[in-house]
Scaffold this motif. Sequence first.
Motif, short mmCIF file in Angstrom:
data_model
loop_
_atom_site.label_atom_id
_atom_site.label_comp_id
_atom_site.label_asym_id
_atom_site.label_seq_id
_atom_site.Cartn_x
_atom_site.Cartn_y
_atom_site.Cartn_z
N SER A 95 -10.98 -25.59 -18.38
CA SER A 95 -11.60 -24.27 -18.18
C SER A 95 -10.98 -23.52 -17.02
O SER A 95 -11.37 -22.38 -16.74
N GLY A 96 -10.04 -24.16 -16.32
CA GLY A 96 -9.39 -23.51 -15.20
C GLY A 96 -10.24 -23.58 -13.95
O GLY A 96 -11.37 -24.08 -13.96
N VAL A 97 -9.67 -23.10 -12.85
CA VAL A 97 -10.38 -23.13 -11.58
C VAL A 97 -10.68 -21.70 -11.15
O VAL A 97 -9.97 -20.77 -11.53
N SER A 98 -11.71 -21.55 -10.36
CA SER A 98 -12.12 -20.22 -9.92
C SER A 98 -12.09 -20.15 -8.39
O SER A 98 -12.49 -21.10 -7.72
N GLU A 99 -11.62 -19.03 -7.88
CA GLU A 99 -11.61 -18.85 -6.43
C GLU A 99 -12.99 -18.47 -5.91
O GLU A 99 -13.24 -18.54 -4.71
N ASP A 100 -13.87 -18.04 -6.83
CA ASP A 100 -15.24 -17.70 -6.45
C ASP A 100 -16.19 -18.75 -7.01
O ASP A 100 -15.90 -19.38 -8.03
N ALA A 101 -17.31 -18.92 -6.34
CA ALA A 101 -18.28 -19.92 -6.78
C ALA A 101 -18.67 -19.68 -8.24
O ALA A 101 -19.00 -18.55 -8.63
N ASP A 102 -18.57 -20.70 -9.05
CA ASP A 102 -18.86 -20.60 -10.48
C ASP A 102 -19.35 -21.97 -10.94
O ASP A 102 -18.60 -22.93 -10.93
N ARG A 103 -20.61 -22.05 -11.35
CA ARG A 103 -21.19 -23.36 -11.67
C ARG A 103 -20.65 -23.95 -12.97
O ARG A 103 -20.84 -25.13 -13.24
N ARG A 104 -19.98 -23.14 -13.78
CA ARG A 104 -19.53 -23.64 -15.08
C ARG A 104 -18.14 -24.27 -15.03
O ARG A 104 -17.68 -24.84 -16.00
N ARG A 105 -17.43 -24.10 -13.92
CA ARG A 105 -16.10 -24.68 -13.82
C ARG A 105 -15.77 -25.00 -12.37
O ARG A 105 -16.53 -24.63 -11.45
N ASP B 167 -10.45 -27.36 1.22
CA ASP B 167 -9.40 -26.95 0.30
C ASP B 167 -9.51 -27.71 -1.01
O ASP B 167 -8.66 -28.54 -1.36
N ALA B 168 -10.58 -27.45 -1.72
CA ALA B 168 -10.83 -28.15 -3.00
C ALA B 168 -11.64 -27.26 -3.92
O ALA B 168 -12.31 -26.31 -3.47
N TYR B 169 -11.56 -27.57 -5.20
CA TYR B 169 -12.40 -26.92 -6.20
C TYR B 169 -13.45 -27.93 -6.63
O TYR B 169 -13.11 -29.08 -6.94
N ALA B 170 -14.70 -27.51 -6.65
CA ALA B 170 -15.79 -28.45 -6.92
C ALA B 170 -16.62 -27.98 -8.11
O ALA B 170 -16.69 -26.79 -8.42
N HIS C 285 -29.31 -25.35 -6.41
CA HIS C 285 -28.86 -24.49 -5.30
C HIS C 285 -29.45 -23.08 -5.39
O HIS C 285 -29.62 -22.42 -4.36
N GLY C 286 -29.77 -22.63 -6.59
CA GLY C 286 -30.30 -21.28 -6.74
C GLY C 286 -31.68 -21.13 -6.12
O GLY C 286 -32.01 -20.08 -5.56
N ARG C 287 -32.48 -22.16 -6.19
CA ARG C 287 -33.86 -22.08 -5.69
C ARG C 287 -34.03 -22.74 -4.33
O ARG C 287 -34.97 -22.44 -3.59
N CYS C 288 -33.11 -23.66 -4.01
CA CYS C 288 -33.27 -24.45 -2.79
C CYS C 288 -31.89 -24.93 -2.35
O CYS C 288 -31.35 -25.87 -2.94
N SER C 289 -31.34 -24.27 -1.36
CA SER C 289 -30.00 -24.63 -0.89
C SER C 289 -29.95 -26.10 -0.50
O SER C 289 -30.80 -26.58 0.26
N TYR C 290 -28.95 -26.81 -1.04
CA TYR C 290 -28.80 -28.24 -0.73
C TYR C 290 -28.64 -28.45 0.78
O TYR C 290 -29.18 -29.40 1.34
N LYS C 291 -27.95 -27.52 1.42
CA LYS C 291 -27.66 -27.73 2.85
C LYS C 291 -28.79 -27.27 3.76
O LYS C 291 -29.06 -27.89 4.78
#
Lengths: 234, 258
Positions: free
Chosen positions: B47-57, B66-69, B143-149
């Motif tokens: 699905s490729g990598v995204s430079e912006d946060a994207d939960r689907r990829r 320096d990683a894609y998660a 993460h949407g309702r309760c930030s993990y951090k």
Amino acid sequence: MTRVCVLTGASGVLGKAFIERYATRYSIVAVYNRHDLSLTTLGQSYVDPLAPSAPAERTQYPIFTIQADLSRAEAINGLCTHIIEQHQRVDLLINGAAHRHWCNLLRPDSLSDLELTFRVNVMAPLQLTVALARSFWQFHPEENVRERRNVVNVSSTAGVYAYPDLGQTCYAASKAALNHATYHLASELWDVGVRVNAVAPNSFPGIIATERVIDQIVAFDESDDTGRVAVIDA
Amino acid sequence: MFKLQDIIRNRAWLKKQHPFPHVTATGVFVEEFFHDLETEYSDLLQSGVSEDADRRRFSRSISGYDAYAIGFSASTRGALAVFCSPEWSDLLAGLFNVSATGHVNVGAHHHELGSNSGWIHNDFNPVWFPSDGGGGTMCFPDHGRCSYKTGAGSLPAHDKTEVVRAVAMIFYLFNGGWKNGDGGETGLFRAGASIDAPTARVPPVNNSILAFECTPHSAHAFLHNPGRARNSVIMWIHRSMGDTLARWPETALERWAS
């Protein structure tokens, strides 16, 4: 006092056989990298992931283990510092780590491991030997002679003979370089009382017995020889 | 679902003491199961990598790293779901005799060729979960309702729980042909060491695992990978704040920079 032996390539065939045979005779500092040393030692034990509370196996070999990537000069310096800090002496250094990549020269990737081969097979033995000499041996010349301190480089008959059509060019050149470095190290470290020799075996355990290689290493350790490359062949 | 005894090939994992207690093993799963894991991981990367946060990829969702998660959850299916299972969580807890809470954070990290080394950190972090973030007996971040951090989000305070990372796991896959010099190892460090001087370098060899208890001493970092991309499944299980503070002072916790 038990002799302190630093053994690189400890997770290989030769390393494991040496440990199994001499773990009680030497105080072995076993250096490994990519492959875990699959033995229980003073620093590691087995755990069954599906029965982790089962009693741990008793320490099998009373040796010390260190992981180090010998293709990196900074890792070698760190390793040397750690060994001297922890053990205060090194009586026998066995440079047993090797990178073995055989490849026909006309293949596109034939030289892909050239640099790594020379880093591990030539530069690492030189750098580790010199690091120990600079940080420890040079300050104890009389003790070195008395304790018969020495280095054994593990070379290969590939560094002595040319085996045609096996794709050994890079590997053989590195072992030939190691043989020649052995002669020069023997000359240069003579002044500080440290002997340097090499074993140059044919393939083990396929063509010759691994035990023969170990016999020669220990024979060097017990001798007054220096500047010798002992060929071990069928 | 999988029976771990059917898919785990290596039952002799090595528990090492230096520079801090950790476990490594190679040849972890049977070949067929590992193949399935790699196939599913490859599909995710397709699905490729995204430079912006994207939960689907895979995306750059970790600031300064320096990683894609990408995150896994209770809805993760296939072989990768093994890491989301209570059995796998119990396995990790058992390695270090940790009393785990059932809160898990599972995902994958993809480091492109030439990624920068990470920073040395110990993962001894307090984190937040929604109290209802469940998938059966397991509780995943939302993460949407309760930030993990930070716990920030729409959930009221009584609907979220603060726990502490207890065991970290990195499972290496999709790194076929890795060799010395390629980099991408996980460096393990003694206290005060610099990024250039790891005490141990755990190579990202296919089908191998690294796990360690998260403590004030578990200093580790991703190491620069000049030779090839580095891929892994990453995971944390958690312990209660009470258990944590019974063993360490509150000041030992590594709270996230705000």
